[in-house]
Design a protein around this motif. Structure first.
Motif: not given
Length: 491
Positions: A151-162
């Motif tokens: 949820t946090l990564m989605d909130r920050l706008g990151y669709d793809r991440y390591g």
């Protein structure tokens, strides 16, 4: 959902109270000559407590930590604190870093600057820990934390991440990979506690047998995990009231892991302990053990997410067992460092932390190709960034990978299947590598070109040196670069 700025600002009253409590510590007795046999000896705690009281500067470390842009937000009813360091490279991939216990987000503060050259960094505090605590309801185990991170990564706008994590962070990072396989492009673990021996160890190397035996040795000193996994509330009264008691409790864990415990500085230890003390979250941080009891069970099948694992002295990870749980595409072992790699891993001059941590391939695919070729024996180790460009009907695909250059060979891990008949796939790893007081530029170019169906032509160059090529359909090896004849365009 709102995201608020966060600045660490501990009041002077809390600092004064801490000093007074340390000065009034009622020290326990101990058996003469027992050393660490019964736990942390008084002399170790007394020495650190004296330094905490009269030498350690909280304000200096507070200012250092505040150089990291920090924020808080609410996820699943819980306040979540995190640092968010944006790379100067707008196209940099995002990397989610998760600490363990008794650590904190501060462990990564030393690496944020160097890693930030190549990654947008998100460094959250686990719910219940420091500025993400205390938790207010049960259930905040590994899987719920992993869901919060997504949820946090989605909130920050990151669709793809390591994702990268050690200790409890390895469990959480692996859980993120399982819960969001379409979004996590690579998992990297150190101090991994995700896989344990499942057989009698027949066929293991001597080093692997020693690491596997480390699990049994850990059970002899695992009282902290048993208590926090069963009666964390009972323990919390002592940890909330006595800074010396909290120091001793956490110091036992810091000093127990790895062969380079001395690599942890007193300031590193005290900064972590101080964060727990000032936020009053030692008890809720310990609850993570009880809440996560169901999450220790091994998965039914290996996670297909590409995973890299780094093994430091004191770690108990064995590749055979790790491959039963993970899709291991990168494995590295170190003879220095320890369980708290972000603090203990050696960082010699000119070698970047990204190389020490051996960050895994961060790409858009799940099928691994490995390219290996020899290099000059005198060349220093380095990890380079790869760009995989695929020209498909004027549409460029850009993927990222890793290039590990050691003394004697280069291993290139490209998590993308290269298939004919497209006209060109070129891998151009370029890296500036500092070695001593000077800055040298090293370029290694590997070009992979389609041949008739199912075959690839390969050219590997290092300056004016070209390596001989072998291709067995799965791996491409280029050995012993020699002074180049005219470049070959397929072989």
């Amino acid at each position: 959902m709102l995201i608020d700025d966060h600045i660490i600002d501990i009041s002077q009253d809390k600092l004064d109270d801490l000093r007074e409590r340390l000065a009034r510590t009622r020290w326990p007795d101990a058996l003469d000559g027992a050393g660490w046999t019964y736990g942390v000896p008084p002399e170790a705690v007394r020495e650190l407590a004296a330094y905490w009281m009269d030498g350690y500067s909280w304000r200096a470390h507070e200012a250092r930590l505040n150089k990291l842009p920090q924020y808080t937000t609410e996820i699943d009813g819980q306040r979540v604190h995190f640092a968010h360091v944006r790379s100067d490279r707008a196209d940099a991939p995002a990397l989610l870093l998760t600490h363990g216990w008794p650590s904190s987000f501060a462990d990564f503060s030393h690496l944020a600057g160097p890693l930030g050259r190549d990654f947008h960094l998100v460094i959250p505090s686990i719910p219940g820990f420091t500025f993400s605590g205390p938790t207010r309801e049960p259930g905040w185990g590994v899987r719920r934390v992993a869901a919060a991170w997504i949820t946090l990564m989605d909130r920050l706008g990151y669709d793809r991440y390591g994702v990268q994590g050690g200790d409890f962070g390895s469990l959480i990072s692996a859980a993120v990979g399982r819960a969001a396989p379409g979004r996590v492009i690579g998992v990297h673990l150190n101090a991994s506690v995700t896989a344990f021996p499942t057989d009698d160890g027949a066929g293991l190397t001597e080093a692997e047998q020693e690491r596997a035996a480390g699990v049994r040795e850990w059970e002899k000193v695992s009282g902290y995990a048993v208590i926090q996994g069963t009666r964390p509330q009972t323990l919390s009264y002592a940890l909330a009231d006595s800074p010396a008691g909290l120091l001793a409790w956490n110091l036992d864990a810091f000093a127990s892991w790895g062969e380079d415990a001395g690599g942890l500085t007193p300031d590193d230890i005290l900064t972590n302990v101080a964060l727990y003390w000032f936020t009053g979250t030692a008890g809720s941080a310990g609850r993570l053990y009880k809440e996560s009891m169901p999450d220790w069970a091994p998965p039914a099948a290996p996670d297909p997410t590409p995973t890299g694992i780094a093994v430091f002295p004191g770690d108990t990870t064995v590749r055979r067992y790790a491959e039963q749980v993970h899709n291991v595409v990168h494995w590295s072992e170190f003879d220095r460092g320890g369980h708290y790699a972000a603090l203990q891993a050696p960082r010699p001059a000119g070698r970047r932390p990204a190389d020490v941590l051996r960050l895994p391939v961060l790409t858009g695919g799940h099928d691994a190709e490995r390219v290996t070729f020899g290099v000059d024996q005198h060349r220093p180790p380095v990890t380079a960034r790869l760009e995989l460009r695929h020209d498909r009907a004027q549409r460029r695909q850009l993927l990222l990978g890793s290039l590990d250059v050691g003394h004697g060979e280069i291993e290139m891990h490209v998590l993308a299947t290269i298939r004919p008949p497209r006209p060109l796939v070129a891998l151009d790893p370029l890296e500036r590598h500092g070695h001593g007081p000077t800055l040298e530029r090293h370029e290694v170019r590997v070009t992979v070109r389609p041949r008739p169906p199912g075959r690839l032509g390969v050219e590997a160059r290092q300056g004016d040196r070209v390596g001989a090529v072998e291709h067995d359909g799965r791996k491409i090896r280029c050995h012993a670069p020699q002074p180049a004849a005219p470049a070959r365009r397929g072989s």
